[in-house]
Design a protein around this motif. Structure first.
Motif: not given
Length: 366
Positions: A60, A62, A64, A70-72, A88, A104, A108
């Motif tokens: 991913l 960074t 995000v 959206h990240a989750t 990341v 973040l 995650i």
């Protein structure tokens, strides 16, 4: 000059040669290159056996951090695909809150039991500065929030003159890169070790880079693997792409951004020798090598196939290697061609849990 005496000495003591002997070996070609690669393959077998390891991961960017929802969703999708690692890396967006990197990490790793591999050395320094912390305190805070390891990327060549040519002086100094990676190791975070080669560096500088990584490993034991990566033409500054610095390129013995198969095979083999007894794993950088050269380096010192780079469907462009994915079937075919046993590993080279292996297999196209 025959390289046979160097090869004979390396067979008895792979990591015991002087620098000039390794420099000579980097120039191996023809039958001597084949002998060098065969020797490195034997050293690989003695060190790690006949397995072909790989990790199910997703990259991913960074960016995000701007969109936690959206990240989750991307993390959840990676989990359903069988991933055990989220990677990341990339510069932090300038407009995010100072706590965004730590938030973040917590987001995650609090979502699913995924290993988070994140923050290159320059990004560690940036995140620490945003929070008014020194790098050590930031790394401790990130580890406590759930960070599992850091990418030892952006090492390029650990020579300040080379780094300045490649980035126009914007790269952190080699000593600062070393300091930040060492600090990560000291607070309990493992990292990869890397080299980007095939631009303006010389064989002497390549060996010096390997020696620098070996010295860090002697102090900390924190490197999990070494990943040599040929530079991509688009990563060169325009003046080098256009044939600038001809004197530097003549000294390097190649046109910038044009490492051939011979150079790549010799470098992988010499790296296996120099790092023997220090860094057990050498990863084939398959997204940058292509299938044929990936197979060649795995027959000449490399033992690990790296990450599958699962893209998913929600946002296939979210990672640095978007559009490049290795399937489980391809890894198994590669292992069979090499006469090795495929093994799905964790980031830190343990066995991937059985349930994760089952999910990956079920999620892969048949």
């Amino acid at each position: 000059m025959s390289l046979r005496p160097h090869l004979a000495r390396a067979e008895a003591a792979p990591a015991g040669l002087p620098d000039d002997a390794y420099v000579d070996l980097l120039g191996a070609d023809g039958e001597e290159l084949e002998a060098l690669c065969a020797l490195a393959d034997g050293v690989r077998r003695d060190a790690v056996g006949d397995q072909l390891t790989f990790v199910a991961n997703r990259n991913l960017d960074t960016a995000v951090v701007r969109d936690p929802g959206h990240a989750t969703a991307l993390v959840d999708e990676a989990w359903t695909l069988g991933a055990t690692e989220i990677c990341v890396q990339g510069p932090l967006p300038p407009d995010v809150p100072d706590r965004a990197p730590l938030d973040l990490v917590a987001l995650i790793t609090g979502r699913v039991p995924m290993h988070l591999h994140a923050f290159r050395p320059a990004e560690v320094a940036d995140a620490a500065a945003r929070l008014g912390l020194d790098a050590r305190d930031f790394l401790v805070a990130a580890r406590e929030a759930g960070l599992g390891s850091v990418p030892g990327t952006a090492a390029r060549i650990l020579d300040d003159e080379v780094r300045a040519l490649l980035t126009g002086g914007t790269d952190i100094p080699a000593a600062r890169w070393t300091e930040l990676v060492t600090t990560a190791h000291e607070v309990g975070l493992r990292s990869t070790a890397t080299m980007v080669y095939g631009h303006v560096e010389t064989p002497v500088q390549q060996v010096a880079h390997l020696r620098a990584l070996a010295a860090i490993q002697d102090r900390t034991g924190g490197f999990t693997e070494f990943i040599p990566m040929p530079i991509q033409p688009e990563a060169l500054p325009p003046e080098l792409r256009d044939g600038g610095f001809p004197d530097v390129q003549r000294q390097a013995g190649r046109q910038a951004g044009n490492p051939g198969a011979r150079e790549t095979r010799a470098l992988y083999a010499v790296a296996r020798l120099v790092l023997h007894g220090r860094i057990d794993h050498v990863q084939a950088a398959w997204p940058k090598l292509g299938p044929e050269l990936t197979t060649a380096v795995l027959r000449g010192g490399a033992d690990d196939a790296g990450g599958l780079l699962l893209d998913g469907a929600l946002d296939p462009a979210a990672g640095a290697e978007a559009g490049r994915q290795l399937t489980l079937a391809q890894v198994e075919e590669l292992a069979a061609a090499l006469g090795r046993t495929p093994r799905q590993r964790t980031t830190l080279y343990g066995d991937a849990p059985a349930d994760r292996r089952a999910v990956l297999r079920e999620a892969q196209p048949q």
